[in-house]
Every structure is written in C-alpha cells, then in structure tokens.
Write an enzyme that holds these catalytic residues in place. Structure first.
Site, PDB file in Angstrom:
ATOM      1  N   HIS A   1       0.867  -7.908   4.387  1.00  0.00           N
ATOM      2  CA  HIS A   1       0.072  -6.799   3.886  1.00  0.00           C
ATOM      3  C   HIS A   1       0.707  -5.447   4.198  1.00  0.00           C
ATOM      4  O   HIS A   1       0.466  -4.480   3.463  1.00  0.00           O
ATOM      5  CB  HIS A   1      -1.338  -6.845   4.471  1.00  0.00           C
ATOM      6  CG  HIS A   1      -2.226  -7.855   3.826  1.00  0.00           C
ATOM      7  ND1 HIS A   1      -2.246  -9.176   4.206  1.00  0.00           N
ATOM      8  CD2 HIS A   1      -3.115  -7.735   2.809  1.00  0.00           C
ATOM      9  CE1 HIS A   1      -3.124  -9.825   3.453  1.00  0.00           C
ATOM     10  NE2 HIS A   1      -3.662  -8.986   2.600  1.00  0.00           N
ATOM     11  N   GLY A   2       1.480  -5.360   5.231  1.00  0.00           N
ATOM     12  CA  GLY A   2       2.082  -4.077   5.537  1.00  0.00           C
ATOM     13  C   GLY A   2       2.899  -4.117   6.810  1.00  0.00           C
ATOM     14  O   GLY A   2       2.660  -4.936   7.701  1.00  0.00           O
TER      15      GLY A   2
END
Length: 478
Positions: free
Chosen positions: A322-323
């Site tokens: 996700h990041g």
C-alpha cells in the site's frame, strides 16, 4: 483522468463507447485494439511520462509469458524465466515505490544526506501484481497462448488500471475474445450506468462530504478524546465510501462495454471477524496475497506456528504494497496480529452454545470494527508519532471538548455508519454476479422498474452535481 470528472463522463467515456461498438460491427479484433489505445490515452492524460514504462512492462511480461507458454523449455530454464520475469517486475516496482523509503531510512541510520526524488507511476502496484500472477500461472501451465492485443488490453484496461481491482487473466481475456461483448446490450449499459451513478454518489456525496471531519484527529491541532474518535471514524467511513465508490464505478463502466469485472468490495464493515473482513475488503488483493504469497510460503500446511509466521509475513508485505512508509508496515503488522489471534481463537476457544451465537456475533462485529478503526489510524497518519498521538487521545475519555460542533459531527458520522451497516450494498441491490455474468435480473422484472429508474437517475444527478474541481480517490496513491 478521474472517473469523477466532467471530462470523463461527458467526453471520454461516450467517445470510447461509440468507437468500441462501431468497430464491433466490422471486426472482432479492432474493438480490442481501440479499447487498449483508449486505455493508454486515459493513463497518459494524467501520467504521460510513464506511458513508456507501462508499455515496456507489457512487452517484457508478454515476452516472458510467451517463453513459458509456447517455448519448449526445460524445467530449469522455465524456473529461470519465471525468476527473471518476477524479479524484473519487483525491481521496477522497488525502484519507483521503495527506493526513496530505503534511502530515507539509510539517511536516518547513517546520518547521511542522500537525496532521491522519484515520482511514483500511478497504478504501478496494480498492473505489476496483475502481471506477476500471469507469469506464475504461465509457469504452472494454467495459461493459454493469448494474442498481444488481448494481453495489452488485459493490463491497461482503464476501468481497473489506476486503482484496481487486480485482474486475473482467466476472468478477463476470454471476455475480450468474445464477439458478443463488442455489440451494445441495452440491459448491460443501463445496469452499468446505474452502478456507476451509485459509485459516483458514494465518492462525491459521501466520501468527499465527510473528508473535512478527518482533520479533527489528523489536523495541526492536538485532538481531544471526542475529536480523535470523530476524526478516526470519519476517515474510516471516508475510505469505505471512497473505495466502494471507485469499485462500483469501475464495474459500472466495464458493464457498459459488456465486460464483467470481479467484485472487489462487499460490505466489509459488516464482518464479524478479521478473517471475514479480509474476505470482503479489497477482495482481489486478498486473493492475490493468498494464492501467490501465503500458500507458496506454506499456508497452513506446515504447522500452527508456521501458519502464524506466514500470516504475519503476508500482511506485512500487504502493508508495504500500500505504501513505502512505516505507518503502512505498522498497519500490516496489526492486521497480521489480528489474523493470528482470530485463527488461534478458532482453534483454542471452546464451542459457543447455539443460544449465545447472536450475542457472540454482535461482540465479534464490535471488536472487529474497533480493531479496524485502530489500524486505519496508522493507515491515515503521516508518521508513527502522529498515529500514536491520535491513539493516545482516543484512550483519554476525561479529555473532552463536547461542543455543539462535536455533537453535530458525531450525529453526521452515525448517518454514515447506518449506511454502511444496514443498507444492502450496490452489488446485492443490482444482483451482480461476475462469475455467471448476470446483473439486474430482479430489477428488470420488478413492477417498480420505473421507480427504480427515477431513483437511479436522481442518485446519478446528485453524484454529478457533487463533482469538485479535483478530488482523487484515496487508492490512487497506491
């Protein structure tokens, strides 16, 4: 380009639909090429500098896939080809998404001042995972030989390209090959427009409407107990309707082309356990992590302790997907721990008497929702320190503001909770089933057909009226 923009709704989508169906009368391949070029145009409008990277990724993976499918390679050569393909994909993803994160941590540990500024290509996580799954399945002998235009469309298909779902070749390419989908089907176009309208309203009316309340917890000021909870819950429902809205809009757009996308969102806040939550939230990512990471790591086949380790590794990598930030690592670690606890409870806890099952279900629902809210604090915060500060304020009931604003905000959030918990979701309302390729049958046969159409038109109108100058979907950053 954004789905929630006048340019997309009034110009791009009608033009692409018209060209697709016009070409569909004359050829079976031309509409595929048209849609692939339209998808590249859609991507280039906001990310022109990364079109070449996307095309290179398609060519590279199609070439590796061709070797695995068609070429008569030995076992060691097949393994080497798969390793090169997956390593190449992960290397590109690592450079663009994680190089800056790695350098920042090196600077923090070593006291250096290395500066790296790398723009993140929008959608790179989605089209990379889509193609890794293709290569792994090709290695396993589960992929037919596909023509390049169909494969290129599979990767670039614009309803999914920016923020998912993560597509699977077995679901999508056979649909692109069918001649039937190249001709307009009024029922699918109507159902697609209704689903798109519902998704647009979720985004512009609900998600964007509650976004300002998020700053109660994550703004510049230190929140009180009630402000911290208001902000955390506001983000919980903002993300819910933002992602649900995008998922609906992607399915609705695709339906207009006669193509069924997999369901990616199924009322996750109604879950009564974390296991169930992950069967309902970002469903295609959950399936990818299960099939291409958790099971290859050994799944639950190597004993209970190894199962928990595999769950933690899977969710940590899911968080990093996700990041590139420690907040996402913490979010993944929390969900890994939640899943381990959930599985341990199933194994060790005594059976619940049938008469207490409703109570147990309610308790499970409350605990699951609270656990998810706590994890979302890390997901939203810009640093671990900010997340811990917000959580600490959420645990201080004596520190209250409790003004008129806070009471009004709490009531506002309660309305959102009622929508999420008690209303049927869009796919259920429309009877959408991507596996059987059915949608809207009960809706079409209902005596209240015209009433539903008026209601759907009103929802679409409110969604269009709510469009702001630029309001990106939260999952665009992933």
């Amino acid at each position: 380009m954004l789905f929630n923009s006048y340019t997309f709704i009034l110009l791009f989508l009608p033009a692409v639909l018209a060209g697709y169906f016009w070409l569909g009368r004359r050829s079976n391949l031309a509409p595929v090429i048209w849609l692939a070029l339209a998808s590249l145009t859609f991507y280039a409008i906001g990310n022109w500098q990364f079109v070449a990277l996307l095309l290179l990724s398609i060519a590279f993976n199609y070439g590796i896939g061709h070797l695995l499918i068609v070429a008569k390679l030995g076992p060691s050569q097949r393994k080497a080809a798969l390793a090169v393909g997956v390593a190449g994909d992960l290397l590109v993803l690592g450079i663009f998404k994680y190089a800056g994160f790695a350098i920042d941590n090196i600077n923090a540990l070593a006291g250096t001042h290395i500066a790296v500024h790398i723009l993140l290509p929008v959608g790179i996580s989605f089209y990379t995972f889509t193609q890794i799954a293709f290569l792994v399945d090709a290695y396993r002998g589960q992929v037919a030989a596909y023509a390049l235009p169909h494969y290129a469309l599979f990767v670039t298909y614009f309803p999914h390209l920016i923020a998912g779902p993560i597509l699977h070749h077995k679901d999508m390419i056979p649909q692109f090959e069918q001649e039937r989908s190249k001709h307009p089907q009024s029922h699918l176009i109507l159902c697609g427009l209704i689903i798109f309208g519902m998704g647009l309203f979720k985004k512009t009316g609900l998600a964007d409407g509650i976004q300002p309340l998020v700053m109660q917890a994550f703004g510049p000021n230190t929140p009180t107990f009630d402000q911290a909870w208001i902000g955390a819950l506001a983000y919980t429902f903002q993300l819910y309707f933002d992602f649900s809205g995008y998922s609906d809009m992607a399915i609705g757009i695709s339906l207009m082309f006669g193509i069924f996308l997999p369901v990616n969102f199924n009322s996750p806040y109604k879950a009564t356990s974390i296991i169930e939550f992950w069967r309902r939230w970002h469903m295609t990512l959950s399936q990818f992590l299960r099939d291409y990471l958790y099971i290859p790591l050994g799944g639950n086949r190597l004993g209970r302790v190894r199962r928990y380790v595999n769950l933690m590794v899977t969710m940590l990598l899911g968080g990093l997907w996700h990041g590139a930030a420690w907040t996402f690592v913490a979010w993944g670690a929390l969900h890994g721990a939640y899943l381990c606890i959930n599985h341990a409870w199933i194994h060790f806890a005594p059976p619940i008497p049938r008469r207490l099952a409703p109570v147990a279900g309610f308790v499970g629902f409350v605990l699951t929702f609270l656990a998810v809210v706590v994890a979302w604090v890390f997901f939203r915060a810009d640093s671990l320190a900010t997340a811990l500060l917000v959580l600490s304020k959420m645990a201080e009931p004596g520190n209250l503001a409790l003004g008129r604003g806070e009471i009004a905000y709490a009531l506002f959030i309660a309305v959102y909770a009622a929508f999420a918990w008690f209303m049927p979701n869009t796919m259920k309302l429309m009877g959408y089933d991507h596996r059987s390729r059915k949608v809207g049958e009960a809706f079409a046969a209902s005596r209240l057909h015209s009433v539903y159409l008026y209601a759907a038109a009103a929802v679409l109108a409110f969604g269009v009226l709510g469009i702001q100058s630029r309001s990106e979907f939260i999952y665009f950053r992933f």
